[in-house]
Design an enzyme around this catalytic site. Structure first.
Site, PDB file in Angstrom:
ATOM      1  N   GLU B 160      28.442  29.591  44.665  1.00 31.66           N
ATOM      2  CA  GLU B 160      29.514  29.718  44.292  1.00 31.66           C
ATOM      3  C   GLU B 160      30.570  30.470  45.351  1.00 31.66           C
ATOM      4  OE1 GLU B 160      30.157  31.172  40.252  1.00 31.66           O
ATOM      5  OE2 GLU B 160      32.069  32.276  40.981  1.00 31.66           O
ATOM      6  N   GLU B 165      40.148  35.868  43.321  1.00 32.31           N
ATOM      7  CA  GLU B 165      40.041  36.454  41.582  1.00 32.31           C
ATOM      8  C   GLU B 165      40.910  37.516  41.521  1.00 32.31           C
ATOM      9  OE1 GLU B 165      35.892  35.602  39.430  1.00 32.31           O
ATOM     10  OE2 GLU B 165      35.456  36.579  41.317  1.00 32.31           O
TER      11      GLU B 165
END
Lengths: 476, 314
Positions: B160, B165
């Site tokens: 990932e 974020e």
């Protein structure tokens, strides 16, 4: 009289200070006819290692004048910091028991390029500063008629013993083209009566770029309803601005009403002034809303304006049967002070004259009084009459009839508020009030004043908070 | 171009041990060295989503996911939202993903999550999006990638890459992360010689426990004097063999390589293509649940998503 001022909490005292104005700072400004006010400097510094150019120190009347000093030993950076010594209770250096001052630059500064007042601060113990901010000018700004027009106050600022940076956002920098109030504070001893010391350093305006997500509010964000009579006014309260800071905290400050643009949905019913005073003009319903820098404020007021009604006219009486305090039906037995300015009082009292009839309106009352210039000897009288008009259901008004005794001085226990010395009082509560109507009360001069009513000196009014009085007189 | 903020980055694919040492020194020295590396190197477009057509997101490019995750557990993170396709819409040149406070299918919030899985997948290259994010505790917007082999190579094995974020309670800080699996020690065939066998023995003695979940290879970036919710910023990666570079606008703020201590397991970013995801989660393990001050509804706005081909010039 002074004792009266100590009855009430210190916090209320300081909150009231934000409307305290003009405490003996007489000054003359003569810029000549061709003064150019357009070019104000934009110096952001207030106190870095000393007073910035133009900065003055003006303590509040009644505060501890020497509470502020420049400290070269304790500082966050550089050479010096601002030191504030908050007095202990009953410090003889302050009649009102607190430290507080404004730091103006009456030359004026253009602060439109900044978005916050920032500083580093620490204290000798963890404490809460009652009020701190900027925009307080003691009504001495040469550029504005309205005193402290763009006042900003952070209430109850938590402060710790380690140096920490604090941020007080500017609600709308575009308003501050000629600001003179650079910094102000007010703080008293803690609940135990103990004072302490706090330091402020690197005090300046900054453009942080991270002051965002404005959430302005009026009436503290509450959508409420109210009733006003034609001819009366009310102040828009609870005006705040909230910003999200870079640390994620939503910081709320009091922002003076002048930061807002107010709207009345029906201007034939009520209008709102630039500084947030609603004037009831005609019968009907209107909604009062506001924006701040184009952002709709939370909170509103649905205001119903009704035609003014008059209290019942008192009957004709022989002169020896009545001693009047406030009535158009009888001659006054004494003049009275309707705005005694008790410390901590939030009350706004207005004597309205409508069609030649005078009424006394009280707005946002916590406590105030009617202080008789000369005492009333009611030995031969039996009853106090008062007519009360209210607009909101549930309104109750505490009434204290005070006899101040032979020494002609109001004497009050600072802890209980009860009369001491040769004072006596009688207390009652005016209840059963119907909104939109006058209610008449006839109160026997009983209790502790049944046998001592020859030096009646004051009526104390507690709570309400909004009511109108007329026809206040003693009779038999 | 804020040259002072750029890191010097060497051509890692040609790296000798000595050069690696040099890079580590330079990374350790921060930004003081003269910079010659631009933020981005790859310029040949392979995917461009400009969000120019109003309406639902282009079904030729995006899959809109639904629900609370395959295990109904808030996508493995205790997220509070239920994803609904109608919470993502294109209007006036922007993709708008909106988080709402509303009861739906047992969830208290709804939002949207969309992926290019099966629509667009690529190994290496430059992946960037220009976005404006929401703010407030519990808002968790993300632009990220998953290994396209995830159906046969379950997470975290598939890998990932979290390009961006943000925790809503830190409106000036975003973070980058890589997630990968723990070591699986496989005995090599005897034909691979003693080095491979020693590596196997070393693996048995000191197996690395992976870098995933709440312990990924992770790097925060502070935008200092800027915020994610009041203006648009470009968030991207340049990804090539043995490295992933993370940048915001014109500032390259982190490079991960297999040698990084935080890569506590095998490097899983040289095994094949990844696909992209855009979503706005509410609550969850990253930033905790919203609080009374969190504003709803709120949206993340995406101006564009662009992908460029890896050109060997890393």
């Amino acid at each position: 009289m002074k004792n009266e001022k100590r009855i009430y909490s210190r916090l209320a005292l300081f909150l009231s200070l934000i409307i305290v104005v003009g405490v003996g700072c007489e000054r003359d400004f003569d810029f000549g006819d061709d003064a150019q006010f357009a070019k104000f400097g934009n110096n952001p510094d207030i106190f870095i290692d000393g007073f910035s150019a133009g900065l003055e120190y003006l303590p509040f009347a009644g505060s501890k004048f020497d509470a502020f000093s420049v400290d070269t030993d304790v500082k966050y950076s550089g050479e010096a910091s601002m030191r504030f010594d908050v007095p202990n209770a009953f410090d003889p250096g302050t009649s009102l028991g607190f430290a507080g001052a404004i730091f103006p630059d009456y030359g004026g500064r253009d602060l439109t390029g900044y978005d916050a007042l920032t500083f580093w601060a620490k204290a000798s113990k963890a404490e809460t500063i009652s009020a701190i901010g900027f925009g307080n000018d003691f009504e001495q700004s040469p550029y504005r008629e309205t005193g402290s027009k763009y006042l900003v106050t952070k209430f109850d600022l938590r402060i710790s013993t380690g140096w920490t940076k604090y941020i007080i956002p500017i609600p709308d920098p575009s308003k501050l083209v000629d600001e003179t109030g650079m910094f102000w504070y007010a703080e008293g001893p803690d609940a135990n009566g103990d004072g302490y010391t706090f330091w402020i350093d690197e005090l300046k305006f900054e453009k942080l770029g991270t002051i965002a997500q404005p959430q302005p509010a009026i009436f503290n964000g509450v959508d409420g309803t109210g009733v006003n009579l034609v001819g009366t006014e009310r102040q828009i309260s609870g005006t705040t601005q909230t910003f999200n800071l870079a640390n994620g905290v939503n910081e709320t400050v009091f922002a003076a009403p002048a930061y807002f643009d107010f709207t009345s949905s029906n201007t034939s019913v009520a209008s709102v002034s630039e500084i947030g005073i609603i004037s009831a003009i005609g019968e009907g319903v209107t909604e009062i809303t506001a924006t701040l820098a184009g952002v709709r404020a939370n909170g509103s007021l649905e205001l119903t304006v009704g035609e003014f009604s008059f209290a019942p006219t008192p009957p004709a009486r022989d002169a020896e049967d009545v001693k009047s305090i406030f009535s158009d039906a009888y001659a006054n037995a004494t003049e009275s002070n309707f705005t005694p300015g008790f410390g901590g009082s939030t009350t706004e009292t207005t004597i309205l004259t409508i069609n030649g009839d005078n009424v006394a309106t009280y707005f946002n009352n916590n406590f105030t009084g009617i202080i008789f210039d000369n005492t009333i000897d009611a030995s031969a009288l039996t009853t106090l009459h008062v007519d009360v008009f209210v607009q909101e259901a549930g309104t109750e008004v505490g009434l204290q009839i005070r006899d101040i005794g032979a020494n002609q001085t109001i004497e009050t226990d600072v802890n209980t508020g009860n009369p001491i010395g040769d004072d006596k009082d009688f207390r009652t509560t005016l209840t059963g009030l119907t909104p939109g109507e006058w209610t008449s009360f006839d109160i026997p001069l009983g209790g502790d004043i049944a046998s001592q009513k020859d030096n009646l000196g004051a009526l104390i009014l507690v709570g309400g908070p909004n009511f109108t009085l007329d026809n206040i007189y003693f009779y038999r | 171009m804020k040259k002072g903020n750029q890191m010097k980055l060497e051509k890692l694919s040609l790296l000798s041990q000595r050069a690696l040492f040099l890079v580590l020194v330079l990374l350790g020295m921060g930004c003081a060295t003269e910079s010659t590396q631009t933020v981005v190197n790859f310029t040949e477009l392979t995917f461009a989503e400009e969000f120019d057509v109003d309406g639902p997101p282009n079904p030729g490019k995006w899959i809109l996911e639904q629900g609370r995750g395959p295990n109904e557990d808030g996508w493995g993170n205790n997220e509070l939202q239920y994803y609904r396709p109608e919470n993502a819409t294109v209007s006036n040149g922007y993709l708008i993903i909106t988080a709402k406070r509303e009861q739906f299918e047992g969830a208290s919030y709804t939002s949207a999550r969309m992926t290019t899985k099966g629509k667009f997948e690529q190994q290496y290259g430059r992946f960037e999006a220009r976005m404006r994010l929401p703010y407030g505790q519990g808002m968790w917007p993300a632009f990220w990638m998953l290994g396209a082999d995830i159906d046969t190579n379950p997470w975290p094995g598939a890998g990932e890459i979290d390009i961006m974020e943000n925790k809503g309670r830190t409106p000036s800080i975003i973070s980058a992360a890589l997630h990968g699996p723990p070591d699986v020690c496989v005995e090599p065939p005897s034909t691979e010689g003693p080095d491979a066998y020693n590596a196997y023995l070393n693996c048995l003695q000191n197996p690395r426990d992976g870098y995933f979940g709440d312990d990924p290879a992770f790097k925060e970036y502070d935008l200092v004097n800027e915020r994610v919710d009041t203006e648009f910023h470009v968030y991207g990666v340049e990804w090539g063999p043995q490295y992933v570079n993370f940048y915001v606008d014109d500032v390259l703020f982190k490079q991960f390589t297999p040698e990084d201590e935080e890569i506590d397991g095998p490097w899983v970013f040289d095994k094949g293509p990844f696909y992209m995801l855009l979503n706005l989660a509410v609550g969850g393990n990253f930033d905790g649940p919203p609080n009374a001050e969190t504003v709803f509804p709120q949206s993340m706005l995406v101006d564009y998503v662009r992908v460029y081909k890896y050109n060997g010039l890393d």
